[in-house]
Scaffold this active site. Structure first.
Site, PDB file in Angstrom:
ATOM      1  N   ILE A  76      -6.368   9.832  -7.001  1.00  8.66           N
ATOM      2  CA  ILE A  76      -7.198   9.624  -5.805  1.00  8.66           C
ATOM      3  C   ILE A  76      -6.318   9.836  -4.569  1.00  8.66           C
ATOM      4  O   ILE A  76      -5.176   9.369  -4.525  1.00  8.66           O
ATOM      5  CB  ILE A  76      -7.778   8.177  -5.790  1.00  8.66           C
ATOM      6  CG1 ILE A  76      -8.442   7.821  -7.146  1.00  8.66           C
ATOM      7  CG2 ILE A  76      -8.742   8.000  -4.623  1.00  8.66           C
ATOM      8  CD1 ILE A  76      -9.638   8.652  -7.538  1.00  8.66           C
ATOM      9  N   LYS A 135      -0.934  -1.665 -15.665  1.00 12.95           N
ATOM     10  CA  LYS A 135      -2.331  -1.229 -15.684  1.00 12.95           C
ATOM     11  C   LYS A 135      -2.963  -1.393 -17.069  1.00 12.95           C
ATOM     12  O   LYS A 135      -4.171  -1.638 -17.185  1.00 12.95           O
ATOM     13  CB  LYS A 135      -2.433   0.220 -15.199  1.00 12.95           C
ATOM     14  CG  LYS A 135      -2.045   0.383 -13.720  1.00 12.95           C
ATOM     15  CD  LYS A 135      -2.965  -0.402 -12.815  1.00 12.95           C
ATOM     16  CE  LYS A 135      -2.621  -0.293 -11.350  1.00 12.95           C
ATOM     17  NZ  LYS A 135      -3.521  -1.094 -10.491  1.00 12.95           N
ATOM     18  N   ALA A 174       2.505  -0.221 -17.808  1.00 14.67           N
ATOM     19  CA  ALA A 174       2.430  -1.539 -18.469  1.00 14.67           C
ATOM     20  C   ALA A 174       1.535  -2.475 -17.667  1.00 14.67           C
ATOM     21  O   ALA A 174       0.701  -3.201 -18.231  1.00 14.67           O
ATOM     22  CB  ALA A 174       3.829  -2.130 -18.620  1.00 14.67           C
ATOM     23  N   ARG A 229      -5.991  -0.423   2.964  1.00 18.37           N
ATOM     24  CA  ARG A 229      -5.782   1.035   2.905  1.00 18.37           C
ATOM     25  C   ARG A 229      -6.444   1.621   1.661  1.00 18.37           C
ATOM     26  O   ARG A 229      -6.839   0.896   0.753  1.00 18.37           O
ATOM     27  CB  ARG A 229      -4.274   1.343   2.895  1.00 18.37           C
ATOM     28  CG  ARG A 229      -3.652   1.087   4.260  1.00 18.37           C
ATOM     29  CD  ARG A 229      -2.198   1.486   4.340  1.00 18.37           C
ATOM     30  NE  ARG A 229      -1.343   0.582   3.609  1.00 18.37           N
ATOM     31  CZ  ARG A 229      -0.573   0.932   2.582  1.00 18.37           C
ATOM     32  NH1 ARG A 229      -0.554   2.162   2.166  1.00 18.37           N
ATOM     33  NH2 ARG A 229       0.177   0.039   1.979  1.00 18.37           N
ATOM     34  N   TYR A 261       4.490   0.712 -14.115  1.00 21.74           N
ATOM     35  CA  TYR A 261       3.109   0.842 -13.617  1.00 21.74           C
ATOM     36  C   TYR A 261       2.122   0.919 -14.791  1.00 21.74           C
ATOM     37  O   TYR A 261       1.083   0.242 -14.793  1.00 21.74           O
ATOM     38  CB  TYR A 261       3.034   2.097 -12.748  1.00 21.74           C
ATOM     39  CG  TYR A 261       1.717   2.315 -12.047  1.00 21.74           C
ATOM     40  CD1 TYR A 261       1.399   1.613 -10.893  1.00 21.74           C
ATOM     41  CD2 TYR A 261       0.800   3.252 -12.531  1.00 21.74           C
ATOM     42  CE1 TYR A 261       0.191   1.831 -10.238  1.00 21.74           C
ATOM     43  CE2 TYR A 261      -0.403   3.468 -11.879  1.00 21.74           C
ATOM     44  CZ  TYR A 261      -0.706   2.758 -10.741  1.00 21.74           C
ATOM     45  OH  TYR A 261      -1.912   2.976 -10.090  1.00 21.74           O
TER      46      TYR A 261
HETATM   47  P1  NAP Z   1      -2.484   2.180  -1.216  1.00 27.83           P
HETATM   48  O1  NAP Z   1      -3.180   3.185  -0.365  1.00 27.83           O
HETATM   49  O2  NAP Z   1      -1.003   2.214  -1.304  1.00 27.83           O
HETATM   50  O3  NAP Z   1      -2.954   0.723  -0.731  1.00 27.83           O
HETATM   51  C1  NAP Z   1      -2.440  -0.403  -1.377  1.00 27.83           C
HETATM   52  C2  NAP Z   1      -3.133  -1.655  -0.834  1.00 27.83           C
HETATM   53  O4  NAP Z   1      -2.553  -2.794  -1.526  1.00 27.83           O
HETATM   54  C3  NAP Z   1      -2.875  -1.874   0.653  1.00 27.83           C
HETATM   55  O5  NAP Z   1      -4.035  -2.449   1.215  1.00 27.83           O
HETATM   56  C4  NAP Z   1      -1.709  -2.863   0.671  1.00 27.83           C
HETATM   57  O6  NAP Z   1      -1.671  -3.691   1.829  1.00 27.83           O
HETATM   58  C5  NAP Z   1      -2.057  -3.718  -0.562  1.00 27.83           C
HETATM   59  N1  NAP Z   1      -0.888  -4.417  -1.106  1.00 27.83           N
HETATM   60  C6  NAP Z   1       0.263  -3.876  -1.592  1.00 27.83           C
HETATM   61  N2  NAP Z   1       1.110  -4.858  -1.997  1.00 27.83           N
HETATM   62  C7  NAP Z   1       0.469  -6.038  -1.764  1.00 27.83           C
HETATM   63  C8  NAP Z   1       0.819  -7.392  -1.942  1.00 27.83           C
HETATM   64  N3  NAP Z   1       2.003  -7.772  -2.452  1.00 27.83           N
HETATM   65  N4  NAP Z   1      -0.081  -8.355  -1.564  1.00 27.83           N
HETATM   66  C9  NAP Z   1      -1.278  -8.008  -1.023  1.00 27.83           C
HETATM   67  N5  NAP Z   1      -1.662  -6.747  -0.826  1.00 27.83           N
HETATM   68  C10 NAP Z   1      -0.805  -5.760  -1.193  1.00 27.83           C
HETATM   69  O7  NAP Z   1      -3.000   2.241  -2.721  1.00 27.83           O
HETATM   70  P2  NAP Z   1      -4.317   2.906  -3.361  1.00 27.83           P
HETATM   71  O8  NAP Z   1      -3.963   4.268  -3.802  1.00 27.83           O
HETATM   72  O9  NAP Z   1      -5.500   2.666  -2.503  1.00 27.83           O
HETATM   73  O10 NAP Z   1      -4.437   2.033  -4.701  1.00 27.83           O
HETATM   74  C11 NAP Z   1      -5.292   0.906  -4.803  1.00 27.83           C
HETATM   75  C12 NAP Z   1      -5.336   0.471  -6.262  1.00 27.83           C
HETATM   76  O11 NAP Z   1      -5.811   1.559  -7.054  1.00 27.83           O
HETATM   77  C13 NAP Z   1      -3.966   0.095  -6.818  1.00 27.83           C
HETATM   78  O12 NAP Z   1      -4.089  -0.974  -7.716  1.00 27.83           O
HETATM   79  C14 NAP Z   1      -3.540   1.360  -7.554  1.00 27.83           C
HETATM   80  O13 NAP Z   1      -2.629   1.082  -8.592  1.00 27.83           O
HETATM   81  C15 NAP Z   1      -4.880   1.829  -8.096  1.00 27.83           C
HETATM   82  N6  NAP Z   1      -4.920   3.243  -8.417  1.00 27.83           N
HETATM   83  C16 NAP Z   1      -4.701   4.204  -7.470  1.00 27.83           C
HETATM   84  C17 NAP Z   1      -4.742   5.549  -7.855  1.00 27.83           C
HETATM   85  C18 NAP Z   1      -4.546   6.660  -6.859  1.00 27.83           C
HETATM   86  O14 NAP Z   1      -4.505   7.829  -7.302  1.00 27.83           O
HETATM   87  N7  NAP Z   1      -4.406   6.405  -5.592  1.00 27.83           N
HETATM   88  C19 NAP Z   1      -4.989   5.894  -9.177  1.00 27.83           C
HETATM   89  C20 NAP Z   1      -5.198   4.893 -10.112  1.00 27.83           C
HETATM   90  C21 NAP Z   1      -5.168   3.577  -9.728  1.00 27.83           C
HETATM   91  P3  NAP Z   1      -0.913  -3.222   3.220  1.00 27.83           P
HETATM   92  O15 NAP Z   1      -1.723  -2.110   3.792  1.00 27.83           O
HETATM   93  O16 NAP Z   1      -0.965  -4.398   4.102  1.00 27.83           O
HETATM   94  O17 NAP Z   1       0.455  -2.803   2.811  1.00 27.83           O
END
Ligand code: NAP
Length: 253
Positions: free
Chosen positions: A193, A164, A162, A14, A160
């Site tokens: 994002i 990151k 900590a 995702r 979170y």
């Molecule tokens: P997201 O849409 O919630 O997607 C999270 C992904 O991580 C999904 O593919 C999920 O798999 C997988 N996942 C969660 N727990 C897991 C586990 N225990 N083992 C394996 N896979 C796992 O998140 P996102 O917004 O794309 O974020 C992706 C990364 O970017 C994260 O590290 C987040 O902290 C970082 N980030 C995001 C933002 C933002 O604004 N969105 C900002 C800064 C940093 P399933 O689909 O199978 O559940």
């Protein structure tokens, strides 16, 4: 014709991870060859075929592995299976992440541990599991997804933030350890994002966030994926130990 690169991406089903899988599998820009990609996910089984359909390429292979990224044993086993399918590994993107937001007074030890284990320990797990292959071939690109929250902090996200900030320290230490083996390690710190993770915020919270974004829009997963692909490319061969913010100018230092 040159062989495809071989990439492992955690959390590939995702949001940002899915965009990274598609970018690596379909683009051959800036020195990145098309990559065969194995991605790790937690729950979304139907996403695997969806992504294969979206990539729709005869050039590249896509594999999905269901595993808990916070488990070292599962990471070792998954990397072994992925390497078998891909025929090796050149690129690792540590992207899997979750939030369990709460003010510190209310935060439970379980909420703290879950976030540290999925966000930070998974980076240790997968990096440790892939480097034996990368060291042997004297080539590797590792990109860890941190967050601007790990740089500037955010109320209600001490767990979170900590995790990151820990990723940034881990990135710099491993960049120094692995440089002599021609392995680069960098971090990308996204701002806000648009993904499932941020959909939970209400309009008032989103409006407040927008006030602090000079480019006056939220980021798209593709904005992050393009920077990750660049860091995985030969154009970034002389970049290691860096944290690149992809945040519309939210944090400037
Ligand atoms: P997201 O849409 O919630 O997607 C999270 C992904 O991580 C999904 O593919 C999920 O798999 C997988 N996942 C969660 N727990 C897991 C586990 N225990 N083992 C394996 N896979 C796992 O998140 P996102 O917004 O794309 O974020 C992706 C990364 O970017 C994260 O590290 C987040 O902290 C970082 N980030 C995001 C933002 C933002 O604004 N969105 C900002 C800064 C940093 P399933 O689909 O199978 O559940």
């Amino acid at each position: 014709m040159a062989l495809n690169k071989r990439a492992i991406v955690t959390g590939g089903t995702r949001g940002i991870g899915r965009a990274i899988v598609k970018e690596l599998a379909t683009k051959s820009c800036c020195g990145v060859l098309f990559s065969d990609v194995a991605f790790i996910y937690n729950s979304c089984d139907e996403c695997v075929d969806e992504i294969r359909r979206e990539v729709n390429s005869d050039e590249t292979k896509i594999f999905g592995f269901k595993a808990d990224a916070s488990s070292y044993e599962e990471a070792e086993a998954t990397v072994e299976m992925a390497v078998k399918e891909l025929g090796g590994v050149d690129i690792l993107v540590n992207n899997a992440g979750i939030t369990r937001d709460n003010l510190l007074l209310r935060m439970t030890p379980e909420e703290f541990d879950q976030v540290i284990n999925v966000n930070l320990k998974s980076v240790f797990n997968y990096t440790k599991a892939v480097i034996k292959y990368m060291i042997k071939q004297r080539y590797g690109k590792i990109v860890n997804i941190s967050s601007v929250v790990g740089v500037i902090g955010n109320a209600g996200q001490s767990n979170y933030a900590a995790s990151k900030a820990g990723i940034i320290g881990f990135t710099r230490a491993t960049a120094k350890e692995l440089a002599t083996r021609n392995i680069t390690v960098n971090a990308v710190a996204p701002g806000f994002i648009e993904t499932d993770m941020t959909n939970k915020l209400n309009e008032k919270q989103k409006d407040a966030l927008l006030q602090n974004i000079p480019l006056q829009r939220f980021g798209k997963p593709e904005d992050v994926a393009k920077v990750v692909a660049f860091l995985c490319s030969s154009d970034a061969d002389y970049i290691t130990g860096q944290v690149i913010n992809v945040d519309g100018g939210m944090v400037m230092s």
